[in-house]
Design an enzyme around this catalytic site. Structure first.
Site, PDB file in Angstrom:
ATOM      1  N   GLU A   1       7.575  34.338 -40.540  1.00 55.11           N
ATOM      2  CA  GLU A   1       6.253  33.947 -40.029  1.00 55.11           C
ATOM      3  C   GLU A   1       5.195  34.430 -41.000  1.00 55.11           C
ATOM      4  OE1 GLU A   1       4.969  34.889 -36.043  1.00 55.11           O
ATOM      5  OE2 GLU A   1       7.004  34.685 -35.261  1.00 55.11           O
TER       6      GLU A   1
ATOM      7  N   GLU B   1       9.870  39.871 -33.129  1.00 54.76           N
ATOM      8  CA  GLU B   1       8.916  40.984 -33.190  1.00 54.76           C
ATOM      9  C   GLU B   1       9.270  42.063 -32.167  1.00 54.76           C
ATOM     10  OE1 GLU B   1       4.938  39.342 -32.984  1.00 54.76           O
ATOM     11  OE2 GLU B   1       4.970  38.864 -35.111  1.00 54.76           O
TER      12      GLU B   1
HETATM   13  C1  BGP Z   1       3.473  36.346 -33.815  1.00 58.56           C
HETATM   14  C2  BGP Z   1       4.377  35.667 -32.848  1.00 58.56           C
HETATM   15  C3  BGP Z   1       4.195  34.194 -32.729  1.00 58.56           C
HETATM   16  C4  BGP Z   1       2.832  33.698 -33.066  1.00 58.56           C
HETATM   17  C5  BGP Z   1       2.102  34.430 -34.135  1.00 58.56           C
HETATM   18  C6  BGP Z   1       0.627  34.126 -34.269  1.00 58.56           C
HETATM   19  O1  BGP Z   1       3.127  37.595 -33.336  1.00 58.56           O
HETATM   20  O2  BGP Z   1       5.734  35.913 -33.115  1.00 58.56           O
HETATM   21  O3  BGP Z   1       4.744  33.775 -31.524  1.00 58.56           O
HETATM   22  O4  BGP Z   1       2.171  33.001 -32.150  1.00 58.56           O
HETATM   23  O5  BGP Z   1       2.231  35.801 -34.022  1.00 58.56           O
HETATM   24  O6  BGP Z   1      -0.077  34.733 -33.232  1.00 58.56           O
HETATM   25  P1  BGP Z   1      -1.152  33.940 -32.396  1.00 58.56           P
HETATM   26  O7  BGP Z   1      -0.446  32.760 -31.861  1.00 58.56           O
HETATM   27  O8  BGP Z   1      -1.587  34.854 -31.337  1.00 58.56           O
HETATM   28  O9  BGP Z   1      -2.216  33.603 -33.353  1.00 58.56           O
END
Ligand code: BGP
Length: 461
Positions: free
Chosen positions: A360, A172
């Protein structure tokens, strides 16, 4: 129903700092993530004796990976996205010789995946860098960090060249605009000039890693990784359209540089309007010509933009978007929009004409272990099912897609708040926000659902 391609890479995605734990084991140095016990938007806390973070142990993937990988294999994973903790390999970031114990851990991890026929997809830097680099060199604010990163990238490409054929540079990369310490190792109050200069260094480093990967592992493919941050115009007023175009360019610019090899023309005006003057050397332009082989991205939600000041003032959430009145939200206020995924896949392919990889996607939710000892998570199944149906539509639209790795196939520590109670997994982990629990793994209902989706190549969706 579209049958997903036979070679489609189904799997899940993790990050070292959210799963491994063992934060000082085997010579690892502190990483920037270790200094943010409250998550990527939280304060930077100097570690002193007695300070602790849920991430210190996380879900102990560092020791329990054989059990976890066996569970992923049971679901039929063909791919597992993990990240290498840079500070395991170069604890201070600027050493010449790598830490052999850190390298050996990933030998074991990739070896275990190979036993189960699971392809690693490896992120070089997922929301962390060696903390010492921020102290000694000013993080990505310094041009010198490019060379430290390239040395790290070359070290791991050479070491794992036989095991790893899919690589990603920075997780990201556009998140640096929202979380500067996490993204580029700069204090949160750094001004735009400093942040964009650091981003420039990171973009050059990403391109150098692409070049190094092509040299050292010619049969591997390397991609970038964008936070897929779709912004619709709140209305069909032309000025709302322009507002959303501007906001989308704010993140697409990273992809434009990484996939097209140069800064897009619209950034000239942006930098001028913002009073930003970047130090870009002739050799940087040369370096940027090394473009990625594929585009990867995360997708959780969409939002809107409005040119009307009163409505624009409603923009909020982690990404500064105006809420969409037509969409429901998760318990964390993330607006759920499966069709946005189809829209995004088409947009990215139209723009870049390169293969895509969804690395993701998922729903963070509170789960409960019920009296029968099970976790019934129909909300997660619904979310993922709806999104995968839109992926199938995009395949039908002609978008070439390498694979899909859902976020957090096993519960892990959340990035934004560093809590355990925001769970994404098909596999439940017994650990709470206070760090209590046996760490026992338990299959949720979604585990069996995903296994069937993979097995049927999407026919059960
Ligand atoms: C993305 C990241 C992850 C992850 C995910 C969910 O932005 O790359 O590392 O954790 O989001 O976010 P969160 O864990 O804050 O729910």
């Amino acid at each position: 129903m579209t049958l997903f391609p036979a070679d489609f890479l189904w799997g899940g995605a993790l990050a070292a700092n959210q799963a491994e734990g063992a934060y000082l084991a085997d010579g690892k140095g502190l990483s920037t993530s270790d200094l943010q016990p409250q998550g990527i938007f939280g304060p930077i806390v100097k570690r002193a004796a007695g300070d602790s973070s849920l991430k210190d142990q996380a879900i102990d993937f560092y020791h329990r990976y054989p059990e976890d990988i066996a569970l992923f294999a049971e679901m039929g994973f063909g791919c597992l996205r993990v990240s290498i903790a840079w500070s395991r390999i170069f604890p201070q970031g600027d050493e010449h010789a790598p830490n052999e114990a850190g390298l050996a851990f990933y030998d074991r991890l990739f070896g275990e995946m190979a036993k189960h026929g699971i392809q690693p997809l490896v992120t070089l830097s997922h929301y962390e860098m060696p903390y010492a680099l921020t102290q000694r060199h000013g993080g990505w604010g310094s041009r010198r960090t490019i060379a430290f990163f390239e040395h790290y990238a070359r070290t791991v490409f050479a070491r794992y060249r036989d095991q790893v054929k899919y690589w990603l540079t920075f997780n990201e990369i556009n998140m640096a605009l929202h979380a500067p310490f996490t993204g580029v190792g700069l204090p949160p109050d750094s001004g735009k000039q400093a942040i964009y200069q650091a981003i420039h260094h990171q973009l050059v480093a990403s391109a150098r890693a692409v070049k190094a990967c092509h040299e050292l592992v010619p049969d591997a493919r390397i991609g970038n990784m964008l936070l897929g941050d779709i912004v619709y115009p709140l209305s069909c007023r032309p000025d709302d359209q322009l507002a959303s175009q501007k906001q989308n360019r704010g993140w697409l610019f990273f992809g434009d540089v990484q996939a097209r090899g140069a800064y897009p023309a619209y950034m000239r005006r942006f930098f001028r309007d913002e009073g930003i003057a970047l130090d870009i050397r002739a050799s940087d332009h040369e370096d940027l010509l090394a473009t990625v082989d594929f585009i990867s991205f995360s997708y959780y939600m969409s939002g809107c933009a409005s040119a009307a000041p009163a409505l624009a003032a409603q923009a909020g959430g982690v990404l500064g978007m105006v809420p969409n009145p037509h969409l429901p939200s998760s318990d964390w206020g993330w607006q759920i929009d499966p069709q946005g995924l189809r829209y995004l896949l088409n947009l990215l392919y139209d723009r870049y004409q390169k293969p895509l990889f969804i690395v993701e996607n998922g729903l963070g939710a509170r789960d409960e272990v019920t009296a029968d000892g099970r976790v019934h998570d129909p909300y997660r199944i619904q979310y993922l099912n709806d999104h995968l149906l839109q992926v199938a539509e995009a395949l039908d639209d002609g978008v070439p897609l390498l694979g899909y790795t859902s976020w957090g196939p096993i519960d892990l520590v959340s990035a934004s708040k560093a809590e355990m109670s925001k769970r994404y997994g098909f596999i439940h982990v017994d650990r709470d926000d206070q760090g209590q629990g046996s760490l026992e793994r338990r299959r949720k209902d979604s585990f069996y659902w995903y296994r069937d989706v993979i097995r049927s190549r999407g026919q059960t969706l």
